[in-house]
Design a protein around this motif. Structure first.
Motif, short mmCIF file in Angstrom:
data_model
loop_
_atom_site.label_atom_id
_atom_site.label_comp_id
_atom_site.label_asym_id
_atom_site.label_seq_id
_atom_site.Cartn_x
_atom_site.Cartn_y
_atom_site.Cartn_z
N THR A 93 0.83 -1.20 0.00
CA THR A 93 0.00 0.00 0.00
C THR A 93 0.87 1.26 0.00
O THR A 93 0.57 2.23 -0.70
N GLU A 108 -6.22 3.49 6.83
CA GLU A 108 -6.65 2.10 6.98
C GLU A 108 -6.66 1.67 8.44
O GLU A 108 -5.82 2.08 9.22
N THR A 113 -4.45 -3.61 4.77
CA THR A 113 -5.41 -3.43 3.69
C THR A 113 -6.53 -4.46 3.84
O THR A 113 -6.29 -5.65 3.91
N ASP A 133 -4.63 -2.98 -5.42
CA ASP A 133 -3.89 -3.27 -4.19
C ASP A 133 -4.59 -4.44 -3.51
O ASP A 133 -5.79 -4.42 -3.35
MG MG Z 1 -1.66 -2.82 2.33
#
Ligand code: MG
Ligand code: GTP
Length: 370
Positions: A93, A108, A113, A133
């Motif tokens: 990310t 996040e 993620t 991603d």
């Molecule tokens: Mg990530």
């Protein structure tokens, strides 16, 4: 397992009912045109009459866009779709953030993620690249597998201060299975303990031979933190994409793949889709998996409302009747009636499947980006 009357089958094959009755008689079956026969018998008859067997119920109603190809002259170049894979915390990310100059990691939960994010960047030379991603956590393996199949190129991120980890290996295997070219990004090279050469050597054990080791897999040393090597990474992506001559027809009804979908409190069902071909427009009527809908709004990866989205563009779609599954295809159709017909047919089929044995196979979701 459907039954069909002899007459109906005759109609579908454009043959005389009496001829079918005769054939059945020769097969040892005494039936009239109004009687039903089972599917196996029907298939035998169809073959006997020299027709191809298709699952009549499905091909009559359902849409499958994976087979029909657009004529060569309608194809125009499209951006590559690049999926970023690698072990948890190796910097996927962060790398993507650095590439698009935004900061998603901080937003996040716990920096992990949770879903497949989809973004598009425009390079200095106005080339577009679409990035997916994927989560690195082991629990999200299946999601990552789905990500690999809509993708043209995989970037394997390996942290130079860590090494080849279980999910690195998993990503390698999945990429190989999907037959997608890979570019290795050796990340965190700013760290004093970074040892990129060790990574290259360790990759050999998994039959990934990078250029620096006289192989044909492109590799590049990067740092998501300092930005080092990012231009080179972009160059390598574009070089690989150029070799692939990626094209799609933008001037047709769109079909897309659902990357993720959720029920949003305020906005209702929302799906992030990646357009495979055609141009998705506000007002388009579509079927997405078992759901039908009409595009009420399209929102790009920066949160801006847009009117339309062409091939390889990731976009959020509002206006779904319900939440589709990640991996479903979204197909624009001529009218609402058609959309509802297909959706209800698929719902029915789902119900049937649930009552019989239905192995889930994520690998069936193969890309229609061809
Ligand atoms: Mg990530
Ligand atoms: P998951 O989504 O959980 O799989 O992780 P990820 O691979 O997306 O990793 P993420 O980008 O969240 O980064 C993990 C940690 O590594 C964060 O604390 C980042 O700040 C750090 N990090 C990422 N790239 C670099 C880098 O190039 N150098 C240094 N020093 N730290 C980095």
């Amino acid at each position: 397992p459907e039954a069909i009357t002899v007459q109906e089958l005759a109609n579908r094959m454009a043959e005389k009912g009496a001829d079918l009755v005769k054939s059945l008689f020769n097969m040892g079956m005494m039936v009239t045109v109004n009687q039903t026969i089972d599917q196996d018998t029907a298939e035998l008859l169809v073959e006997e009459f020299g027709h191809n067997i298709t699952r009549v119920s499905e091909s009559d109603v359902d849409i499958d866009t994976s087979e029909d190809q657009d004529p060569e002259e309608t194809l125009k170049p499209r951006p590559p779709v690049v999926t970023i894979m690698g072990h948890v915390d190796h910097g996927k990310t962060s790398l993507l953030d650095a590439l698009r100059g935004a900061n998603v990691v901080k937003g996040e939960a716990g920096g992990i993620t949770q879903h497949i994010g989809a973004y598009q960047i425009t390079t200095k030379n106005k080339d577009k690249i679409t990035f997916l991603d994927t989560p690195g956590h082991a629990a999200f393996t299946q999601m990552r597998q789905r990500g690999a199949n809509v993708t043209d190129i995989v970037i394997l991120v390996v942290a130079a201060d860590d090494g080849i980890m279980p999910q690195t290996i998993e990503a390698i295997n999945h990429t190989k299975a999907a037959g997608v070219p890979m570019i290795v990004a050796i990340n965190k090279c700013d760290k004093p303990e970074a040892n990129p050469q060790k990574i290259r050597e360790r990759l050999l054990e998994h039959e990934v031979v990078v250029e620096a080791m006289s192989g044909d897999v492109q590799d590049v040393e990067v740092s998501a933190k300092t930005g080092a090597g990012l231009d080179e990474l972009i160059e390598k992506i574009l070089l690989q994409a150029e070799l692939m001559e990626l094209k799609a027809n933008p001037d047709r009804l769109a079909d897309a793949t659902v990357i993720e979908a959720k029920l949003d409190k305020g906005r209702g069902p929302v799906a992030t889709v990646l357009v495979n071909r055609g141009t998705l427009k506000v007002g388009d009527v579509f079927v997405a998996g078992t759901q039908s809908g009409r595009v009420r709004a399209l929102i790009d990866d920066r949160g801006q409302q847009i009117k339309q989205a062409g091939p390889a563009t990731p976009v959020e779609v509002l206006g779904l009747g319900g939440v589709p599954q990640a991996g479903d295809s979204l197909t624009v159709v001529e009218n609402e009636q058609r959309a509802r017909e297909v959706a209800s047919f698929r719902q029915q089929r789902e119900t049937e499947k649930r009552t019989t044995l239905a192995p889930t196979n994520f690998d069936t979701m193969f890309s229609s980006l061809k």
